[in-house]
Design an enzyme around this catalytic site. Structure first.
Site, short mmCIF file in Angstrom:
data_model
loop_
_atom_site.label_atom_id
_atom_site.label_comp_id
_atom_site.label_asym_id
_atom_site.label_seq_id
_atom_site.Cartn_x
_atom_site.Cartn_y
_atom_site.Cartn_z
N ASP A 54 29.70 50.72 111.77
CA ASP A 54 30.62 49.69 112.25
C ASP A 54 32.06 50.07 111.92
OD1 ASP A 54 28.30 48.27 112.71
OD2 ASP A 54 28.45 47.17 110.82
N1 URA Z 1 24.44 48.49 108.63
C1 URA Z 1 25.54 47.74 108.87
O1 URA Z 1 25.52 46.53 108.73
N2 URA Z 1 26.66 48.37 109.27
C2 URA Z 1 26.74 49.71 109.44
O2 URA Z 1 27.80 50.23 109.78
C3 URA Z 1 25.58 50.47 109.17
C4 URA Z 1 24.44 49.84 108.76
#
Ligand code: URA
Length: 260
Positions: free
Chosen positions: A106
């Site tokens: 993310d």
């Molecule tokens: N889980 C999440 O919540 N965000 C990420 O970027 C990767 C795994």
């Protein structure tokens, strides 16, 4: 060793288009093992030949593999009108054709992202069939609770009914931190899992994908070229204890990196 046409290798591994590559070859701007080569159809072993194009040496191998320490706010995409992408972080000579992030983090997560133009490898790495483990160092809003391990190991059901595969969570010496290991990659998965157990993820830093660990000294925004054999390691499951040991030993460096 598999071979590849010289013009194809140059078009794959440099920012030049096919027509620019033809022109560079005609101009005598390409050397193979120290000798000028004008014939683009020549078959080359990309692991053995030393190829220089317009004064720049091509690293060995047919494909490119880069480990990036993704900073906050950068998205895992190849292009975007509004937001900075992981590709934008690279100098122009690294932006070879077909380079993409193999797996997503993310925008508000940080840490290890593999960039490659090797679609077959990325497919193997991401395919749910292979369950390549991914380790995340997380900071929690509230202290870690021992029951989390059993809940995650049982395969958690998220608030929208999504069923997760069994996952592991290990407490760290500071109880606001934990190491989570997933064998799949659903949307916002770690954040949603921790919300489902009544906590909240304040920061998330990916430390390892399979056997490939984020080097402690790779600063946010920096990248490192690795080689095919190293990437193959990624598909071999690491012992969680090895990742845990690395995280505990380098805790403060990872925090500095992950919590910019
Ligand atoms: N889980 C999440 O919540 N965000 C990420 O970027 C990767 C795994």
């Amino acid at each position: 060793m598999p071979t590849i046409r010289l013009d194809k290798l140059l078009a794959n591994r440099t920012p030049h288009s096919r027509s620019e590559v033809r022109q560079l070859l005609r101009q005598g701007a390409v050397q193979v093992d120290g000798v000028t080569e004008r014939d683009g159809s020549r078959q080359i072993d990309p692991d053995a030949a030393k190829v220089v194009c317009a004064g720049k040496a091509l690293p060995g191998g047919e494909h490119v593999y880069l480990i990036l320490n993704k900073p906050l706010g950068v998205i895992c995409a190849t292009e975007d009108r509004n937001q900075r992408t992981v590709i934008d972080l690279l100098p122009p000579e690294r932006r070879v054709k077909g380079l993409f992030p193999a797996g997503r983090l993310d925008a508000d997560s940080t840490g290890l992202v593999l960039l490659t133009d090797d679609g077959a490898l990325a497919h193997r790495m991401l395919s749910p069939k292979h369950h390549v483990p991914k380790h995340y160092l997380i900071r929690l809003a509230r202290p870690y609770e021992p029951q989390y391990a059993g809940i995650l190991a049982g395969g958690l059901t998220l608030s929208d009914g999504t069923q997760c595969l069994p996952a592991e969570i290990q407490p760290l010496p500071d109880d606001r931190y934990a190491l989570v290991c997933l064998h799949e990659g659903k949307y916002h998965q770690v954040r949603r899992m921790m919300a489902a157990v009544g906590n909240h993820v304040e920061s998330l830093h990916r430390i390892a994908v399979g056997g490939l660990l984020l080097p402690v000294d790779l600063m946010p925004g920096e990248h490192l070229e690795i080689f095919h054999k190293d990437v193959e390691n990624m598909l071999n499951e690491p012992r969680t204890s090895a990742v845990l040991e690395q995280v505990i030993m380098n805790f403060s460096s990872y925090l500095i990196n992950g919590e910019q």
